[in-house]
Design an enzyme around this catalytic site. Structure first.
Site, PDB file in Angstrom:
ATOM      1  N   LEU A  21       0.818  -1.201   0.000  1.00  0.00           N
ATOM      2  CA  LEU A  21       0.000   0.000   0.000  1.00  0.00           C
ATOM      3  C   LEU A  21       0.854   1.254   0.000  1.00  0.00           C
ATOM      4  CD1 LEU A  21      -2.733  -1.016   2.621  1.00  0.00           C
ATOM      5  CD2 LEU A  21      -2.991  -0.920   0.135  1.00  0.00           C
ATOM      6  N   GLN A  23       5.096   2.826   1.354  1.00  0.00           N
ATOM      7  CA  GLN A  23       6.420   2.561   1.923  1.00  0.00           C
ATOM      8  C   GLN A  23       6.993   3.854   2.473  1.00  0.00           C
ATOM      9  OE1 GLN A  23       9.129   0.610  -0.726  1.00  0.00           O
ATOM     10  NE2 GLN A  23      10.855   0.701   0.688  1.00  0.00           N
ATOM     11  N   GLY A  24       7.386   3.813   3.739  1.00  0.00           N
ATOM     12  CA  GLY A  24       8.004   4.963   4.371  1.00  0.00           C
ATOM     13  C   GLY A  24       9.448   4.672   4.727  1.00  0.00           C
ATOM     14  N   ALA A  25      10.071   5.598   5.445  1.00  0.00           N
ATOM     15  CA  ALA A  25      11.481   5.439   5.808  1.00  0.00           C
ATOM     16  C   ALA A  25      11.687   4.290   6.787  1.00  0.00           C
ATOM     17  CB  ALA A  25      12.003   6.740   6.412  1.00  0.00           C
ATOM     18  N   GLU A  26      10.690   4.034   7.638  1.00  0.00           N
ATOM     19  CA  GLU A  26      10.849   3.034   8.694  1.00  0.00           C
ATOM     20  C   GLU A  26      10.024   1.778   8.486  1.00  0.00           C
ATOM     21  OE1 GLU A  26      12.803   2.975  11.464  1.00  0.00           O
ATOM     22  OE2 GLU A  26      13.805   4.805  10.798  1.00  0.00           O
ATOM     23  N   ALA A  27       8.942   1.877   7.720  1.00  0.00           N
ATOM     24  CA  ALA A  27       8.022   0.738   7.635  1.00  0.00           C
ATOM     25  C   ALA A  27       7.385   0.614   6.261  1.00  0.00           C
ATOM     26  CB  ALA A  27       6.933   0.875   8.704  1.00  0.00           C
ATOM     27  N   LEU A  29       3.741  -0.895   4.412  1.00  0.00           N
ATOM     28  CA  LEU A  29       2.347  -1.189   4.711  1.00  0.00           C
ATOM     29  C   LEU A  29       1.772  -2.059   3.605  1.00  0.00           C
ATOM     30  CD1 LEU A  29       1.089   0.033   7.271  1.00  0.00           C
ATOM     31  CD2 LEU A  29      -0.190   1.596   5.810  1.00  0.00           C
ATOM     32  N   LYS A  43       1.778  -3.965   8.959  1.00  0.00           N
ATOM     33  CA  LYS A  43       2.802  -2.925   9.054  1.00  0.00           C
ATOM     34  C   LYS A  43       4.115  -3.611   9.434  1.00  0.00           C
ATOM     35  CE  LYS A  43       3.815   1.649  10.923  1.00  0.00           C
ATOM     36  NZ  LYS A  43       3.293   2.797  11.699  1.00  0.00           N
ATOM     37  N   ASP A 169       1.956  13.053  13.905  1.00  0.00           N
ATOM     38  CA  ASP A 169       1.928  13.240  12.445  1.00  0.00           C
ATOM     39  C   ASP A 169       0.473  13.401  12.015  1.00  0.00           C
ATOM     40  OD1 ASP A 169       2.786  13.455   9.829  1.00  0.00           O
ATOM     41  OD2 ASP A 169       2.902  11.300   9.503  1.00  0.00           O
TER      42      ASP A 169
END
Length: 295
Positions: A21, A23-27, A29, A43, A169
């Protein structure tokens, strides 16, 4: 040959395969299923090869448990957040395709995941974009619906702050609107004044219109993504939360800035001490403007 997605070993052979779904810097989804048929979100926090394995494992465990505990607490208090279905914060083995694999395709230590309820709905960001496109053709009921939605957002944020939690956030992408299925009026249109003939004549346009009306008038506001959340009773922290949301309205949805006043009005009435937070928000705004001027 396409690379395999970065997944924990428990999900490497899931059918159907989890779909990414975001993608971030840490995780990362993923959309997946829990116990075969329950729509859910995975997650996954993969291990970071640049960190010492012991530090990486401790950080990952702390962040996953902190997020899960925050969500469980808020849900227990009646706030609408995704249900936590399963957690693995140990991450004893990371699957093939993950970062930092050794010669055998696995890396010992680090990584962890959490499975949450899948929220069937749209983000407030998407709803505001839809409002912007259709607002000139709005009827009085839909204009009133926008005001009601803003009020529900203010009430939800106020309740979260009353419980001593700051989101960290708080943007329009981390607020979702879940339509009320019992009031959708999709089947025969009678709940919203549409006749079956009208629905048959323009199904796609009317479906979108009815969905938006449902979201505005009856949609349930759900808070998501508590990866940066923290326990705090400080007015400053709560004011910063509101400032981040206000900036999200101003930068991403400038036409909805006036609507945000309704968010703040209802927030100010939502719990004892909220008006003090709103006064602190004025100070935070001033500091933000000074930073913008200085660059």
């Amino acid at each position: 040959m396409p690379s395999r997605p970065c997944l924990p070993p428990q999900f490497a052979d899931t059918v159907p395969a989890p779909s990414l779904l975001s993608q971030g810097a840490e995780a990362l989804l993923y959309r997946t299923y829990f116990l075969l048929d329950i729509p859910s979100v995975l997650k996954y926090r993969p291990s970071k090869p640049y960190r010492h394995p012991t530090l990486d494992a401790r950080l990952t465990k702390h962040r996953i448990l902190s997020e899960a505990r925050t969500m469980l607490r808020l849900r227990r208090e009646g706030l609408r957040v995704p249900a936590v279905l399963s957690v693995d914060c140990e991450g004893a083995t990371e699957a093939r395709g993950g970062s930092g694999t050794d010669m055998g395709g696995e890396r010992k230590g680090g990584g962890g995941w959490m499975i949450m309820e899948y929220v069937d709905g749209r983000t407030v960001r998407e709803v505001l974009q839809e409002i912007s496109k259709r607002r000139k053709r709005f009827e009085d009921a839909e204009q009133e619906g926008v005001r009601e939605l803003m009020g529900r957002i203010g009430r939800v944020v106020g309740r979260m702050h009353e419980l001593g939690v700051v989101h960290g956030d708080l943007t329009t992408s981390n607020l979702m609107v879940r339509p009320d299925g019992e009031r959708g009026g999709m089947a025969n249109g009678s709940s919203n004044g549409e006749t079956p003939e009208e629905l048959e004549g323009a199904p796609h346009q009317l479906q979108e219109r009815l969905l938006l009306r449902n979201e505005l008038q009856h949609g349930e506001v759900v808070l998501i993504d508590f990866g940066l959340a923290a326990q705090s009773i400080q007015d400053e922290d709560k004011a910063v939360d509101l400032y981040v949301l206000e900036r999200a309205f101003g930068s991403t949805h400038p036409e909805a800035e006036d609507d945000f006043r309704e968010v703040l009005r209802v927030y100010g009435e939502s719990y004892k001490g909220a008006k003090v937070v709103l006064k602190r928000l004025e100070e935070v705004r001033l500091r933000g403007r000074k930073r913008s001027m200085i660059g």
